[in-house]
Design a protein around this motif. Sequence first.
Motif, PDB file in Angstrom:
ATOM      1  N   LEU A 672       0.843  -1.318   0.099  1.00  0.00           N
ATOM      2  CA  LEU A 672      -0.175   0.011  -0.117  1.00  0.00           C
ATOM      3  C   LEU A 672       0.906   1.166   0.136  1.00  0.00           C
ATOM      4  O   LEU A 672       0.620   2.219  -0.746  1.00  0.00           O
ATOM      5  CB  LEU A 672      -0.951  -0.035   1.082  1.00  0.00           C
ATOM      6  N   ILE A 703      -7.121   7.333   3.887  1.00  0.00           N
ATOM      7  CA  ILE A 703      -6.749   5.946   4.464  1.00  0.00           C
ATOM      8  C   ILE A 703      -6.467   5.996   5.889  1.00  0.00           C
ATOM      9  O   ILE A 703      -6.737   5.109   6.623  1.00  0.00           O
ATOM     10  CB  ILE A 703      -5.475   5.627   3.548  1.00  0.00           C
ATOM     11  N   THR A 706      -9.575   6.322   7.820  1.00  0.00           N
ATOM     12  CA  THR A 706     -10.474   4.704   7.857  1.00  0.00           C
ATOM     13  C   THR A 706      -9.574   3.964   8.904  1.00  0.00           C
ATOM     14  O   THR A 706     -10.101   3.392   9.577  1.00  0.00           O
ATOM     15  CB  THR A 706     -10.220   4.111   6.576  1.00  0.00           C
ATOM     16  N   SER A 722      -6.977  -4.269   4.586  1.00  0.00           N
ATOM     17  CA  SER A 722      -5.740  -3.823   4.286  1.00  0.00           C
ATOM     18  C   SER A 722      -5.817  -3.901   2.654  1.00  0.00           C
ATOM     19  O   SER A 722      -5.535  -2.790   1.777  1.00  0.00           O
ATOM     20  CB  SER A 722      -4.446  -4.498   4.395  1.00  0.00           C
ATOM     21  N   LEU A 725      -8.017  -1.173   1.186  1.00  0.00           N
ATOM     22  CA  LEU A 725      -7.530   0.142   1.098  1.00  0.00           C
ATOM     23  C   LEU A 725      -6.719   0.423  -0.136  1.00  0.00           C
ATOM     24  O   LEU A 725      -6.507   1.456  -0.557  1.00  0.00           O
ATOM     25  CB  LEU A 725      -6.663   0.287   2.335  1.00  0.00           C
ATOM     26  N   LEU A 729      -7.528   3.386  -2.528  1.00  0.00           N
ATOM     27  CA  LEU A 729      -6.588   4.242  -3.170  1.00  0.00           C
ATOM     28  C   LEU A 729      -6.928   4.482  -4.588  1.00  0.00           C
ATOM     29  O   LEU A 729      -6.810   5.415  -5.017  1.00  0.00           O
ATOM     30  CB  LEU A 729      -5.200   3.430  -2.932  1.00  0.00           C
ATOM     31  N   THR A 785     -14.657  -0.930   4.589  1.00  0.00           N
ATOM     32  CA  THR A 785     -13.395  -0.153   4.340  1.00  0.00           C
ATOM     33  C   THR A 785     -13.591   0.565   3.161  1.00  0.00           C
ATOM     34  O   THR A 785     -13.289   2.125   3.313  1.00  0.00           O
ATOM     35  CB  THR A 785     -12.113  -1.051   4.124  1.00  0.00           C
ATOM     36  N   GLY A 789     -13.594   4.871   3.296  1.00  0.00           N
ATOM     37  CA  GLY A 789     -12.536   5.604   2.563  1.00  0.00           C
ATOM     38  C   GLY A 789     -12.750   6.304   1.423  1.00  0.00           C
ATOM     39  O   GLY A 789     -12.568   7.611   1.232  1.00  0.00           O
ATOM     40  N   SER A 793     -12.761  10.277   0.896  1.00  0.00           N
ATOM     41  CA  SER A 793     -11.960  10.644  -0.484  1.00  0.00           C
ATOM     42  C   SER A 793     -12.750  11.832  -1.115  1.00  0.00           C
ATOM     43  O   SER A 793     -12.010  12.874  -1.552  1.00  0.00           O
ATOM     44  CB  SER A 793     -11.771   9.683  -1.120  1.00  0.00           C
TER      45      SER A 793
END
Length: 809
Positions: A672, A703, A706, A722, A725, A729, A785, A789, A793
């Motif tokens: 990540l 991120i 979160t 994970s 995430l 992104l 998640t 996120g 964003s």
Amino acid sequence: MEAHRTFAVSRTWWLRAAWLVLALAAALYCAWRFAGPSPLQTNLLALLPATEADPVAEEAVDRLAGALGNRAVFVVSSDDAVHARAAARQLGATLAASGAFASVTAQLPPFDLSRIARFYLPYRFNLLTPADRRSLAGGATTLHDALLQRLYGLPAAGLAAPLADDPFGWLQHWLGSLPLATSNLTIEDGLLVSHRGSSTGVLVVATLRGSAYETDVQRAVLAAVTQSEARLKTTFPDVTLARTGAVFYAEAARRASEREMHAIGIGSLVGIALLMLWVFRSPRLIVLGFVSTALGILCALATTLLVFGKLHLLTLVFGASLIGEAVDYSIQYFVVYLGAGQAWEPRRGAREVAPALMVALATSLLGYAILTFAPFPALKQIACFAMAGIAIAFASVLWLLPSLLVRPARRAPRTLFTVAASMLTKWQALLVGRRTLRVWIVAALVTLVAVPGWLKLASDDDIHLLIQRDPSLVAQERIVTEAVGVDNSSQFFVVRGESPERVLERAEALATKLGALTDASGTPGTPLVSGWQSVASFVPSEKQQQADRALIAAHVFQDPAALRAMLAEAGFRDEVTNTWLAAYAQSSAAALHIDAWLAEPWSQPFRHLWLGRSKSTPDAFAAVVIPQGVAAANEAVLAATAHAVPGVSFVDKAASVSRLFGAWRVDSAIWLAGALLLVFVLLMLRYGVRGGIATGLPVLIAIGVTLAVFGYVHVRFTLFNSLALMLVLGVGANYAVFLREGAVRAPAQLGAVWTGVLLSAATTLLSFGLLGMSSMPALKSFGATLSLGIMVSVLLAPLGIPATQRRAT
């Protein structure tokens, strides 16, 4: 001019034809794949990666799962023993008549137990129990006592050997040590019966006609069981039926996945359609948006089937949520279309929106591409499906929609765009005002608030995060396990060697060590495990057989005259003694081999213990030893015991996968970080250093927020959080990109661009948020998640607007 117009019309029709051919090809391929054996995969084990370092051990996992997975086991229970037996016979008859099973066993076929004794009789001078070995070492007195015990002791319950063939009882003792009945079941009236308190349970076992993971097999089995259970309730209201088997878990998983796929797909379609209708006020744009999305999903389905050959239902459930992301590209194109008014020119509109879509596509592909490095087949499928789907959706927006959206818009939601511009101006003022410095102040404040949450973050790597079994089936499995009295354990030893003989020798060495283990936490001398199943219990190694024969030769046959005298004194006739002595002399070359045991019909329930020659390692042979009573308290000792015997490994698939979850959770954090760096480099190449940092900052903060929220609300962080995430992104970075590109392209239309960004986020949140309905914890983690996120964003996306445009608004 006329020639140019003719060329444009011709090009438009060629583009439409090309996309139509692509859609038909993908549809026909999918139809062809689904017309034959279903490519849908419901095997939960297919979600799991190879975890064992030894390929033979991994092969053992698959072989053992396959051997035990083609059975369906039923227990018919009642407080009335007569009813339980009658109901079991009825169940066996109705299941057999249904045609859904290859075989059904309720009433045991007649079997002559003496056949087992006759099988071992030629090898009786090679077979000694540990107690008899110790007894023989005691000398002639002990031998005499053994003879008297055989003559005057109580008859053995179970398998017996003729006195003339076994005067000292060695074969009878060996037969008594065979683990033929390592359960609570007893044979009564030809039925396998278990008594627990006042309840009587009767076992019925059925063999499937095909794989437990074939849809047709599952439906046939479920229909047969449902019908049989209904008849039982009518005839015997006091009877209960419990069932277990891979086919039931696979069928439940398939139904749950199909239900979730339909709910998420329909919910996404309806919700997105209503949102787009409210914003665009044009059914035509909704249809065109879904044409682009449908092309993406159809081609994604065909691509995944082409690459993997199979399609897991988990991929379809996730694919249904991809609708919200795939429609983002068409939404951005429609915003440009509505903003152009009567000056609309399709190709120019595509060129204007292309830079934003290309940057957004690159970040999304990067997020999904990282999933391909995960060791889980289902995640690789999801990545392939998503990458193909959004790539085709992107291409259709640039090369199909311009050929379909030729005429200018009759009206545009100007009032909505004006309101959106006003909201954006106020939100920008709150976030950054007119000074860039405030951006960094906001980032610093968010970091300060997030740090305590980060410190509270805890992890969880349990395998059940990936596989959630149906609770009702788990409860029924527990009833079956308690009735049978055998652990349904996934832990076992794999014993390998370069020959069958070496495998048996090592299995015996392992059994010796297991027998010597005691439970340190309990009563002194208590065994660490309650027992084990091993092929060496049925077929000793040649080395052990030779040692047993040598022991008998040294302590029994070294003085034939004394032996004759002892037998004569005990009352054995001379002809019986002569026959027995002759049998010993003639059996000098006799040795029991594994192939002879495997050829016996009664060995069928135990054949899964012998794996034979390995397919992955041709020079290796293998067997499994299954311990009973494995628990967390003794698992480490069992693993250490395996390490003490060459060629032996202790396999715990669940623990291995959990350890892999933990390792990949840590590794994914590194991935990540690397992906974040690549995204920032990409954005800097496009917008310069300051612009790239400002555009990437919203998703970076998202991120961090979160992770902090998970820490504050005590949600344990998993591998799937994970990996999600990564998608935050890839998807979350799009909103700042869309907003920045729109601000540079048409500052006066920033309200329209902001409307499109909010609509894109809303559709994506709707689709991914519906993943929270999934029964699979992994998808729930993805949904939670991604939703959090993406929300952060899009709220922080205005940070990426260039300072000049911020002042303009």
